[in-house]
Design a protein around this motif. Structure first.
Motif: not given
Length: 145
Positions: A30-47
């Motif tokens: 099973e592969l799960f992907f959370e797709i985001k932009a390549p320059k997230p802020n610190k809060g997005q990284c922790l989330e």
């Protein structure tokens, strides 16, 4: 957004969670992907890191049966993962294990030629590795050891 559910074995209850892409491979992985932009802020990284861990927790399995990735469809810094320079992502996510960028991401979901094909369709030229890119990758590898 895709809404998916799992049956949590320990508590025998249904839990809902939000994810962007779910793939069930032919071999049962099973592969799960959370797709985001390549320059997230610190809060997005922790989330995102918390969500990746939650996918494993709710499925009750570790790698290789369940793989959760923080995916970025392109790398603004170069052709490879080692060229990536955004410090928040490198410092606040499991960068080596769970982050897939550009070619690596598209290869997982579409095969070896998927990234090149998408670039061809959009009209963007594929970034070529230069000697500077190769030297930067070697330096990055040495830092990670």
């Amino acid at each position: 957004m895709i809404w998916n559910w799992v049956l949590h074995k320990k508590y025998r209850r249904t839990t809902f969670f939000k994810l962007v892409l779910y793939i069930l491979a032919k071999d049962g992985t099973e592969l799960f992907f959370e797709i985001k932009a390549p320059k997230p802020n610190k809060g997005q990284c922790l989330e995102v890191t918390q969500r990746l861990l939650r996918f494993h927790l709710l499925r009750g399995q570790n790698r290789p049966q369940v793989k959760a990735y923080y995916a970025m469809p392109y790398n603004p810094y170069g052709a490879t993962k080692f060229d990536y320079k955004w410090s928040y992502t490198i410092n606040y996510t499991p960068f080596n294990d769970a982050v897939v960028i550009g070619h690596d991401f598209w290869e997982i979901i579409g095969g070896k030629t998927a990234y090149t094909y998408i670039l061809h369709l959009t009209g963007y030229p594929e970034k070529k590795q230069t000697n500077a890119t190769t030297k930067g990758r070697i330096r990055q590898r040495n830092k990670m050891k």
